[in-house]
Design an enzyme around this catalytic site. Structure first.
Site, PDB file in Angstrom:
ATOM      1  CG  ASP A  93      -0.785  -5.138  15.725  1.00 35.47           C
ATOM      2  OD1 ASP A  93      -0.602  -5.074  16.973  1.00 35.47           O
ATOM      3  OD2 ASP A  93      -0.165  -5.939  15.006  1.00 35.47           O
ATOM      4  CE  LYS A 125      -3.011  -1.505  11.646  1.00 41.49           C
ATOM      5  NZ  LYS A 125      -3.561  -2.891  11.655  1.00 41.49           N
TER       6      LYS A 125
END
Length: 216
Positions: free
Chosen positions: A138, A120
């Protein structure tokens, strides 16, 4: 949500916010990298409060190494998990100097090799700094994608892969920022603000709720 609806979905988000960007404060790729590492399980507001004091003093790998572990902790101690994050930041700074000439690399493999940097975080850097059309998923984006029917998946990687497949190319560069902002402020976890949402008519969950009300 079908492809025509996805086109409408992102067209409206773009019209509402033509130039979206991260809410983390940064001036250089390195500053953003450190801010994203610090932001895990923390708010952007909290990270900004810490880095607004840290970066005027140390905003390069060598400068942070010169602060030392305890010195760094004194600036980020208000952020959750600051002990482990400080250790990762120090190790990352050393690795950037040793392997990348003090610069932030623009390759996924090199980014993910840095301590404290996962997929991420790497995607955030690749997208925001280097303008790669990648998607950092997320909790906000995961929730929104499943709730609206934009891209359903059982885990963040499934959602990421699905989003990359179904988002029209013209929106891919900015899609991450549009989705995270929409999830953070409108399509919130416990009580989404559907009355303020500009894409409610395209949302699977909203339309399902409306049908249930009509048949109740």
């Amino acid at each position: 949500m079908n492809q025509t609806q996805r086109q409408q979905f992102f067209s409206r988000l773009r019209d509402h916010n033509p130039s979206p960007t991260t809410e983390l404060n940064f001036k250089t790729p390195f500053e953003l990298l450190i801010a994203v590492i610090l932001s895990a399980q923390a708010t952007d507001v909290g990270v900004n409060k810490a880095t607004d004091k840290l970066y005027p003093v140390a905003n390069t790998p060598q400068a942070i190494l010169d602060l030392g572990l305890d010195g760094l902790k004194s600036y980020i101690k208000t952020i959750g998990l600051f002990n482990s994050k400080a250790e990762n930041v120090i190790k990352t700074c050393q690795q950037l100097i040793d392997k990348h000439g003090g610069e932030v690399p623009d390759a996924r493999e090199a980014l993910e090799a840095l301590p404290g940097v996962g997929r991420k975080t790497a995607n955030v850097i690749l997208n925001t700094v280097f303008k790669y059309p990648v998607m950092a998923v997320d909790t906000h984006i995961f929730r929104l994608s499943n709730r609206t029917g934009l891209a359903k998946g059982k885990n963040v990687r499934e959602v990421e892969d699905r989003l990359m497949k179904v988002i029209p190319d013209e929106f891919k560069l900015d899609a991450h920022h549009w989705l995270i902002l929409h999830g953070r402020y409108v399509c919130t976890a416990r009580k989404p603000h559907c009355d303020q949402c500009i894409v409610t008519d395209l949302c699977d969950e909203y339309r399902r709720a409306q049908r249930q009300r009509k048949t109740a």
